[in-house]
Write an enzyme that holds these catalytic residues in place. Structure first.
Site, short mmCIF file in Angstrom:
data_model
loop_
_atom_site.label_atom_id
_atom_site.label_comp_id
_atom_site.label_asym_id
_atom_site.label_seq_id
_atom_site.Cartn_x
_atom_site.Cartn_y
_atom_site.Cartn_z
N CYS A 115 -16.07 -19.21 -18.90
CA CYS A 115 -16.00 -20.66 -18.62
C CYS A 115 -17.39 -21.28 -18.47
O CYS A 115 -17.56 -22.49 -18.61
CB CYS A 115 -15.20 -20.91 -17.35
SG CYS A 115 -13.66 -20.01 -17.33
N HIS A 262 -16.11 -27.94 -15.89
CA HIS A 262 -15.28 -27.10 -16.75
C HIS A 262 -13.81 -27.40 -16.46
O HIS A 262 -13.42 -27.60 -15.30
CB HIS A 262 -15.58 -25.62 -16.47
CG HIS A 262 -14.53 -24.71 -17.01
ND1 HIS A 262 -14.14 -24.75 -18.34
CD2 HIS A 262 -13.76 -23.76 -16.42
CE1 HIS A 262 -13.18 -23.86 -18.52
NE2 HIS A 262 -12.93 -23.25 -17.38
N ASN A 292 -6.88 -25.05 -20.51
CA ASN A 292 -8.21 -24.47 -20.30
C ASN A 292 -8.70 -23.86 -21.61
O ASN A 292 -8.18 -22.84 -22.05
CB ASN A 292 -8.10 -23.41 -19.19
CG ASN A 292 -9.43 -22.73 -18.87
OD1 ASN A 292 -10.41 -22.88 -19.61
ND2 ASN A 292 -9.46 -21.99 -17.79
N1 ACO Z 1 5.92 -21.02 -13.73
C1 ACO Z 1 6.72 -20.89 -12.66
N2 ACO Z 1 6.44 -20.09 -11.63
C2 ACO Z 1 5.30 -19.40 -11.68
C3 ACO Z 1 4.42 -19.48 -12.76
C4 ACO Z 1 4.77 -20.33 -13.82
N3 ACO Z 1 4.00 -20.51 -14.91
N4 ACO Z 1 3.37 -18.68 -12.51
C5 ACO Z 1 3.57 -18.09 -11.32
N5 ACO Z 1 4.75 -18.53 -10.82
C6 ACO Z 1 5.38 -18.17 -9.56
C7 ACO Z 1 4.92 -16.84 -9.01
O1 ACO Z 1 5.66 -15.79 -9.60
C8 ACO Z 1 5.18 -17.00 -7.54
O2 ACO Z 1 6.53 -16.78 -7.31
P1 ACO Z 1 7.02 -16.03 -5.96
O3 ACO Z 1 6.56 -16.93 -4.84
O4 ACO Z 1 8.48 -15.97 -6.12
O5 ACO Z 1 6.32 -14.72 -5.96
C9 ACO Z 1 4.90 -18.48 -7.28
O6 ACO Z 1 4.99 -19.12 -8.56
C10 ACO Z 1 3.56 -18.74 -6.69
O7 ACO Z 1 2.61 -17.95 -7.41
P2 ACO Z 1 1.11 -17.99 -7.06
O8 ACO Z 1 0.37 -17.14 -8.05
O9 ACO Z 1 0.93 -17.74 -5.61
O10 ACO Z 1 0.81 -19.51 -7.36
P3 ACO Z 1 -0.42 -20.34 -6.96
O11 ACO Z 1 0.02 -21.45 -6.11
O12 ACO Z 1 -1.58 -19.50 -6.52
O13 ACO Z 1 -0.82 -20.94 -8.38
C11 ACO Z 1 -2.45 -20.70 -10.09
C12 ACO Z 1 -1.22 -20.10 -9.45
C13 ACO Z 1 -2.09 -22.04 -10.70
C14 ACO Z 1 -2.95 -19.77 -11.18
C15 ACO Z 1 -3.52 -20.88 -8.97
O14 ACO Z 1 -3.75 -19.69 -8.29
C16 ACO Z 1 -4.79 -21.38 -9.51
O15 ACO Z 1 -4.90 -22.53 -9.87
N6 ACO Z 1 -5.83 -20.52 -9.55
C17 ACO Z 1 -7.09 -20.87 -10.11
C18 ACO Z 1 -7.24 -20.08 -11.30
C19 ACO Z 1 -7.55 -20.85 -12.52
O16 ACO Z 1 -7.47 -22.05 -12.62
N7 ACO Z 1 -7.90 -20.09 -13.51
C20 ACO Z 1 -8.24 -20.65 -14.76
C21 ACO Z 1 -9.11 -19.73 -15.44
S1 ACO Z 1 -10.54 -19.42 -14.55
C22 ACO Z 1 -11.53 -20.59 -14.83
O17 ACO Z 1 -11.55 -21.13 -15.91
C23 ACO Z 1 -12.34 -21.02 -13.71
#
Ligand code: ACO
Length: 336
Positions: A115, A262, A292
């Site tokens: 990124c 980003h 992304n």
């Molecule tokens: N659709 C529906 N449900 C989902 C999905 C989806 N696509 N993905 C995960 N879930 C579910 C999980 O299974 C979990 O279910 P459970 O509670 O029954 O176990 C629930 O949703 C919550 O999952 P978490 O992983 O805890 O969700 P979180 O609120 O952390 O969100 C996310 C996930 C969006 C990835 C978040 O952690 C985030 O934004 N992280 C930053 C990472 C990022 O943006 N990376 C991009 C690349 S890195 C970069 O470019 C900087």
């Protein structure tokens, strides 16, 4: 004194629009979940079954940027190609792009900083220009994520985030005493966080870099991510590196006309904006449309903002800021 000036920008977006609704047909997810957590409404993927690599998208973006810069391929004396999804394991996509441009000996460098790839590329180009090693540099950020994602419910936390695309920027060394061009660059990395977001296979460190059972049972060729760790680090490092970059330039946020973070996640960028108390109209976001696109996200955003005349007037000062896999992060201030 020599300054690094942007002469042209271009973008390439593949033709297959994939909405959140489309994803609900292949995995257990909802438009609401995706939009609430990431801001993403849609992304573009290369059409199914077509062989389009990062260098192909990079070529399309480069030709547009070069047209704007009024460059012919022969004018380029260095190519910097940022990608985490190279066409092949080696050689680098920069070499493949060089050949597609019809060039035969122009040097080409691949940057593997995810990124933050565009920032590492622009800072490298700036150093090459200021040291006299090159005058006209083509910078490309390009990704084809879609062919390497787990498109089942198992991969839904990551797959919904990523889109394919490319952005290209032509930069040129110009002799001037004006305080323009690349003003300041700050780059960082912390390899202790490498496993927070990675694609493990193929891996030269393993006795067998592509385990034979890989396709059936091994998910290590798909990206894996500790989403919460990445989120927390991003909202910590983006403000830190913004302050560090501004301080190095002797500027404050009031001197910045537009910030290009980003495009990883709209929620990350909103947190960053709130922490830094930045005006809503001073931040450019387009993740809603593209997802992304990693190394391509900032050059695509810059191209769009220039086309919309949001920036680009003489004196406009912008900040590029990124955090991502590596872990890597950085900031660059540029003045038109
Ligand atoms: N659709 C529906 N449900 C989902 C999905 C989806 N696509 N993905 C995960 N879930 C579910 C999980 O299974 C979990 O279910 P459970 O509670 O029954 O176990 C629930 O949703 C919550 O999952 P978490 O992983 O805890 O969700 P979180 O609120 O952390 O969100 C996310 C996930 C969006 C990835 C978040 O952690 C985030 O934004 N992280 C930053 C990472 C990022 O943006 N990376 C991009 C690349 S890195 C970069 O470019 C900087």
């Amino acid at each position: 004194m020599k300054k690094t000036i942007i002469k042209g920008t271009g973008k390439a977006i593949p033709s297959q629009l994939v909405t959140n609704e489309d994803l609900t047909e292949i995995m257990d997810t909802t438009d609401e979940w995706i939009q609430k957590r990431t801001g993403i409404k849609q992304r573009y993927w290369i059409p199914k079954g077509e062989e389009i690599g990062a260098s192909d998208l990079g070529l399309e973006a480069s030709l547009k940027a070069m047209k704007e810069a009024k460059w012919e391929p022969k004018d380029i004396d260095f190519i910097i190609f940022a990608t985490l999804s190279p066409d092949i394991f080696f050689p680098g996509s920069g070499c493949l792009l060089q050949h597609k441009l019809g060039l035969t000996s122009t040097p080409a460098l691949d940057i593997r900083q995810q990124c933050t790839g565009f920032l590492y590329s622009l800072a490298t180009a700036d150093s090459y220009i200021k040291s006299g090693l090159a005058k006209k540099i083509l910078i490309v950020g390009a990704e084809v994520h879609s062919t390497g994602l787990d498109k089942t419910t198992k991969g839904r936390d990551i797959t919904v985030l990523f889109g394919d695309g490319a952005g290209a920027v032509c930069v040129e060394g110009v002799e001037t005493n004006e305080d323009i061009g690349v003003i300041t660059s700050v780059l960082h990395a912390d390899g202790s966080g490498a496993d927070a977001l990675m694609v493990e296979l193929p891996a030269s460190r393993l006795p067998q870099r592509l385990p034979l059972d890989m396709l059936k049972n091994d998910a290590r060729h798909f990206p894996s991510m500790n989403g919460q760790k990445v989120f927390k680090m991003a909202v910590k490092k983006l403000p830190q590196v913004t302050k560090e970059t501004l301080k190095k330039a002797g500027l404050t946020l009031d001197d910045i006309d537009m910030i290009f973070p980003h495009q990883a996640n709209l929620r990350i960028n909103e947190f960053y904006r709130e922490i830094m108390k930045i005006d809503k109209n001073k931040i450019f976001n387009n993740i809603q449309k593209y997802g992304n696109t990693t190394a391509a996200s900032i050059p695509i955003a810059l191209n769009e903002a220039l086309k919309q005349n949001l920036v680009g007037k003489k004196g406009d000062t912008v900040l590029f800021v990124a955090f991502g896999a590596g872990l890597t992060w950085g900031g660059i201030i540029y003045r038109f």
